[in-house]
Design an enzyme around this catalytic site. Structure first.
Site, short mmCIF file in Angstrom:
data_model
loop_
_atom_site.label_atom_id
_atom_site.label_comp_id
_atom_site.label_asym_id
_atom_site.label_seq_id
_atom_site.Cartn_x
_atom_site.Cartn_y
_atom_site.Cartn_z
N CYS A 1 -10.25 0.38 15.68
CA CYS A 1 -10.08 -1.07 15.60
C CYS A 1 -9.50 -1.42 14.22
O CYS A 1 -9.30 -0.56 13.37
CB CYS A 1 -11.42 -1.77 15.82
SG CYS A 1 -12.58 -1.54 14.45
N CYS B 1 -11.84 -0.35 11.27
CA CYS B 1 -11.83 1.10 11.05
C CYS B 1 -10.47 1.56 10.51
O CYS B 1 -10.42 2.41 9.62
CB CYS B 1 -12.19 1.83 12.33
SG CYS B 1 -13.91 1.53 12.83
N GLU C 1 -16.21 5.78 13.36
CA GLU C 1 -15.30 6.12 12.26
C GLU C 1 -15.92 5.80 10.90
O GLU C 1 -15.84 6.60 9.96
CB GLU C 1 -13.97 5.37 12.38
CG GLU C 1 -13.19 5.68 13.64
CD GLU C 1 -13.45 4.67 14.75
OE1 GLU C 1 -14.64 4.32 14.99
OE2 GLU C 1 -12.48 4.22 15.37
#
Length: 158
Positions: A88, A91, A60
């Site tokens: 996560c 990100c 990402e």
């Protein structure tokens, strides 16, 4: 929760899956990301943390950086980010800062996911930007890439 999915979404998630395979072929955790504005891919990324010795080189983040350069703007307004694994916390924070409009992801990350499984950073109303989040698109295929990668990795370690 899976909602508002189109053939357009399937097309771009399949592209993200190809990028995940590309990552796996290079020894990286198989996660792929595509960022789309309108009908055009403006950036793509795959995990590069291992190759680059960079804990921030998630698929990402790599794609967000490329998209910002492409648009010559750190705000990625009216974009959709497709990713094979739930983002996560790191990100998710970057996605919010970039003002991505929509995130579509495949497999849930029950240990570290920040888009509804473990945490729900993207839709937390305390932020000044909320991200539309669609989950579970091609989830079985996305999960299979990850499962097979880690099975092979464990097998080769013993």
């Amino acid at each position: 929760m899976l909602l508002k999915v189109s053939n357009h979404d399937n097309k771009w998630m399949r592209h993200a899956l190809r990028l995940a395979k590309f990552a796996a072929d290079r020894g990286e955790i198989p996660v792929g990301t595509v960022i789309v504005q309108g009908d055009h891919c403006i950036a793509e990324g795959w995990n590069q943390s291992i190759i680059n010795n960079d804990p921030t080189a998630h698929a990402e983040i790599v794609a967000l950086r490329k998209a910002a350069q492409h648009l010559n703007n750190y705000r990625l307004v009216d974009t959709t980010l497709y990713v094979t694994l739930e983002p996560c916390i790191m990100c998710a924070g970057a996605i919010i800062q970039a003002r991505v409009k929509r995130v579509v992801f495949g497999a849930y990350d029950l240990k570290a996911g920040a888009a509804g499984s473990r945490f729900d950073i993207l839709r937390d109303t305390r932020h000044n930007h909320l991200v539309e989040c669609v989950s579970g698109l091609l989830a079985d295929e996305c999960r299979e890439y990850l499962t097979n990668f880690f099975k092979t990795l464990r097998k080769n370690q013993f």
